[in-house]
Design an enzyme around this catalytic site. Structure first.
Site, mmCIF file in Angstrom:
data_model
loop_
_atom_site.group_PDB
_atom_site.id
_atom_site.type_symbol
_atom_site.label_atom_id
_atom_site.label_comp_id
_atom_site.label_asym_id
_atom_site.label_seq_id
_atom_site.Cartn_x
_atom_site.Cartn_y
_atom_site.Cartn_z
ATOM 1 N N GLY A 38 1.049 -1.181 0.136
ATOM 2 C CA GLY A 38 0.124 -0.025 0.105
ATOM 3 C C GLY A 38 1.067 1.236 0.052
ATOM 4 O O GLY A 38 2.002 1.075 0.556
ATOM 5 N N THR A 39 0.397 2.403 -0.584
ATOM 6 C CA THR A 39 1.196 3.651 -0.629
ATOM 7 C C THR A 39 0.813 4.889 0.208
ATOM 8 O O THR A 39 1.071 4.531 1.493
ATOM 9 C CB THR A 39 1.326 3.779 -2.244
ATOM 10 O OG1 THR A 39 0.054 3.963 -2.597
ATOM 11 C CG2 THR A 39 2.032 2.759 -2.864
ATOM 12 N N THR A 40 0.071 5.623 -0.505
ATOM 13 C CA THR A 40 0.159 7.028 0.429
ATOM 14 C C THR A 40 -1.056 7.269 1.407
ATOM 15 O O THR A 40 -2.278 6.935 0.942
ATOM 16 C CB THR A 40 0.109 8.165 -0.803
ATOM 17 O OG1 THR A 40 1.012 7.690 -1.528
ATOM 18 C CG2 THR A 40 0.308 9.471 -0.120
#
Length: 268
Positions: free
Chosen positions: A45-47
């Site tokens: 998962g990123t931001t």
């Protein structure tokens, strides 16, 4: 099914993880080491972002998970309620992160049932830090989980935001934070637009713009997907509790953001 009985000095207390350990059950966050290239093949998962405003905190996260250079998932959830008055958002190895959130939710519920009162917001933040620290071995293999924890402190009557490093170090942020691969771009956007005592609408719009700008610079961060109707997850946490902002409102604010940029002659 019978309840476990513990002898004197063996009481696990209000900790659900300690209850599992002393009952002989395996810890859900103690998997064995992965192979040397496992991190490349695990969705990440990123931001994620969090912003404090007049009535509490806004948390938001984009919906993309990546696996190496590929998109692993277009609509992953990264913002979850931890309990009634707090939430946790996740960046990093998606599978471990989701399991960590589930265990964290259970820990808080177990504590409240055993003790009869909810853990303080400070105590909840410390508990999450212990769980991040327990994942350090996996983090050193490239499978780090880096959450943001935020909530409404009923004692201080204000929103509070906590960030973590991979060793479980816990640090409180005064006004906002963003992390993940697009975190730096999101933080810069939020820093430029932040002001004291923002209202709910202003904080949501700023969180959305932070994610929008992060997606513009970072390939691992997903922007609004108008065709599929996929928009970032946004939630508010106030004295009234954790509340997810509806997709219709998020979509409307994205459309307003794009219209404003078009009117100002900025690149969309």
């Amino acid at each position: 099914m019978s309840l476990p009985v513990f002898g004197a000095g063996q009481d696990p207390g209000p900790s659900f993880s300690e209850l599992l350990r002393r009952s002989g059950a395996a810890s859900p966050v103690a998997p064995g080491p992965p192979g040397p290239s496992a991190a490349v093949h695990v969705p990440h998962g990123t931001t994620i972002v969090a912003i404090r405003y007049a009535d509490g905190v806004v948390m938001a996260g984009d919906r993309r998970a990546t696996e190496g250079y590929s998109i692993a998932h277009r609509a992953i959830e990264k913002v979850y309620p931890a309990d009634r008055h707090s939430g946790v958002s996740i960046a990093g190895a998606a599978g471990f992160a989701v399991e960590m959130v589930k265990l964290f939710q259970t820990e808080l519920e177990h504590y409240e049932k055993v003790e009869g009162v909810a853990l303080s917001l400070e105590g909840k933040a410390n508990k999450l830090g212990q769980m991040v620290r327990a994942n350090l071995g996996m983090a050193m293999e490239g499978l780090a989980v880096v959450p943001i924890y935020a909530g409404y402190d009923l004692r201080r009557r204000t929103g509070r935001i906590f960030k973590y490093d991979i060793t479980g170090g816990r640090y409180e942020e005064d006004d906002f934070h963003a992390t993940g691969s697009g975190g730096r771009d999101a933080r810069t956007t939020i820093k430029l637009g932040y002001r004291e005592d923002m209202d709910r609408e202003g904080a949501i719009e700023l969180a959305i713009e932070g994610l929008y700008q992060a997606a513009d610079e970072d390939s691992a961060t997903g922007g609004p997907d108008v065709v599929r109707g996929i928009y970032p997850t946004v939630a508010t946490i106030t004295e009234g509790g954790f509340e997810r902002v509806g997709d219709a409102e998020v979509a409307e604010r994205f459309q307003a953001l794009i219209a404003r940029k078009s009117a100002e002659g900025q690149p969309r």
